[in-house]
Design an enzyme around this catalytic site. Sequence first.
Site, PDB file in Angstrom:
ATOM      1  CG  ASP A  60      -5.157   2.314   1.117  1.00 36.76           C
ATOM      2  OD1 ASP A  60      -5.984   1.355   0.812  1.00 36.76           O
ATOM      3  OD2 ASP A  60      -3.966   1.918   1.361  1.00 36.76           O
ATOM      4  CG  MET A  67      -8.256   7.157   2.505  1.00 33.51           C
ATOM      5  SD  MET A  67      -7.672   7.048   3.991  1.00 33.51           S
ATOM      6  CE  MET A  67      -6.857   5.724   3.912  1.00 33.51           C
ATOM      7  CG  HIS A 110      -3.873  -1.636  -1.563  1.00 32.67           C
ATOM      8  ND1 HIS A 110      -5.160  -2.215  -1.930  1.00 32.67           N
ATOM      9  CD2 HIS A 110      -4.589  -0.789  -0.528  1.00 32.67           C
ATOM     10  CE1 HIS A 110      -5.788  -2.097  -1.126  1.00 32.67           C
ATOM     11  NE2 HIS A 110      -5.556  -1.071  -0.285  1.00 32.67           N
ATOM     12  CG  MET A 124     -11.378   3.411   2.124  1.00 33.11           C
ATOM     13  SD  MET A 124      -9.910   3.071   3.280  1.00 33.11           S
ATOM     14  CE  MET A 124      -8.667   3.192   1.398  1.00 33.11           C
ATOM     15  CG  MET A 136     -11.660  -2.798   5.121  1.00 29.35           C
ATOM     16  SD  MET A 136      -9.913  -2.580   4.271  1.00 29.35           S
ATOM     17  CE  MET A 136      -9.406  -1.551   5.567  1.00 29.35           C
ATOM     18  CB  SER A 171      -0.972  -0.104   1.316  1.00 29.77           C
ATOM     19  OG  SER A 171      -1.372   1.417   1.456  1.00 29.77           O
ATOM     20  CG  HIS A 205      -9.446  -0.081  -0.248  1.00 30.65           C
ATOM     21  ND1 HIS A 205      -8.830  -0.127   0.916  1.00 30.65           N
ATOM     22  CD2 HIS A 205     -10.645   0.064  -0.020  1.00 30.65           C
ATOM     23  CE1 HIS A 205      -9.781  -0.276   1.832  1.00 30.65           C
ATOM     24  NE2 HIS A 205     -10.801  -0.141   1.345  1.00 30.65           N
ATOM     25  CG  ASP A 229      -6.165  -3.015   3.199  1.00 32.38           C
ATOM     26  OD1 ASP A 229      -5.094  -2.658   3.760  1.00 32.38           O
ATOM     27  OD2 ASP A 229      -6.731  -2.090   2.542  1.00 32.38           O
TER      28      ASP A 229
HETATM   29  C1  DX5 Z   1      -6.300   1.495   5.822  1.00 31.70           C
HETATM   30  C2  DX5 Z   1      -5.978   1.194   4.262  1.00 31.70           C
HETATM   31  C3  DX5 Z   1      -4.636   0.306   4.226  1.00 31.70           C
HETATM   32  C4  DX5 Z   1      -3.533   0.607   4.991  1.00 31.70           C
HETATM   33  C5  DX5 Z   1      -2.735  -0.486   5.420  1.00 31.70           C
HETATM   34  O1  DX5 Z   1      -7.595   2.380   5.420  1.00 31.70           O
HETATM   35  O2  DX5 Z   1      -6.997   0.358   3.479  1.00 31.70           O
HETATM   36  O3  DX5 Z   1      -4.496  -0.202   2.885  1.00 31.70           O
HETATM   37  O4  DX5 Z   1      -2.861   1.477   4.274  1.00 31.70           O
HETATM   38  O5  DX5 Z   1      -1.787  -0.091   5.981  1.00 31.70           O
HETATM   39  P1  DX5 Z   1      -1.029  -1.190   7.239  1.00 31.70           P
HETATM   40  O6  DX5 Z   1      -0.625  -2.211   6.478  1.00 31.70           O
HETATM   41  O7  DX5 Z   1       0.150   0.099   7.826  1.00 31.70           O
HETATM   42  O8  DX5 Z   1      -2.029  -1.530   8.223  1.00 31.70           O
HETATM   43 ZN    ZN Z   2      -6.460  -0.538   1.384  1.00 35.23          ZN
END
Ligand code: DX5
Ligand code: ZN
Length: 218
Positions: free
Chosen positions: A35, A37, A33, A68, A137, A8, A66, A175
């Site tokens: 993320d 947001m 990956h 969010m 998750m 990620s 991903h 994840d």
């Molecule tokens: C959290 C994300 C994850 C996150 C994982 O909202 O979806 O992808 O970056 O990070 P680690 O591996 O540090 O938990």
């Molecule tokens: Zn993620």
Amino acid sequence: MAAKVAPSLLSADFSKLRDEVKLIEEHGAEWVHLDIMDGHFVPAITIGPLVVKALRPHTGLFMDAHLMVSEPENQIGSFVEAGIDLLTVQAETTVHLDRTLRKIKDHGIKAGAALNPATSPDVLEYVWPLLDLVLVMSVNPGAGGQEFIPAVMPKIKAVSEQIRSRGLSTELEVDGGINRDNARDIIDAGATILVAGSAVFKAENGMALIREVAGHGQ
Ligand code: DX5
Ligand code: ZN
């Protein structure tokens, strides 16, 4: 069963994302990956399609986004245009999960659904044929560096069993909070893709985790 790490970028150095992507590629990653947001579904704001588009010409990695974000159905076209390979939406963010997954697939890319720690896999019951990936998750979405929530282990096993019993080839991605100490148990529970941010980018010798996981079960 073989599994792979999808590093990620959330834990990467944002001042040199292109180099960070090249680094994970050199260490054997096949996926990256991303993320996304929006400051609404989760408080944080991260990156959007412009960053995906900027990275796309510099990597052959499979780009796994991903989302969010609230109302993800409104964002599909711009991520597809940016060059994403797979879009995963949080099941909690869309009233019309079936329609949203179809819309993603109509663009010719892969579609996934993510489940918060408190969300039952029952929400997938009638959309299984549309799913290329299920993301379980193992932390509450919104930040990297959180602790793995052990209570999701039975859910990983249950989703894996659903995929197996239905004869599907759906990927099972997990994840949040994944590291060297718990990766093996998560793979044994049925995960095929392990997302890891801090364990890859911030831990000592973190890049080696990519090949270690790919070597499990071989
Ligand atoms: C959290 C994300 C994850 C996150 C994982 O909202 O979806 O992808 O970056 O990070 P680690 O591996 O540090 O938990
Ligand atoms: Zn993620």
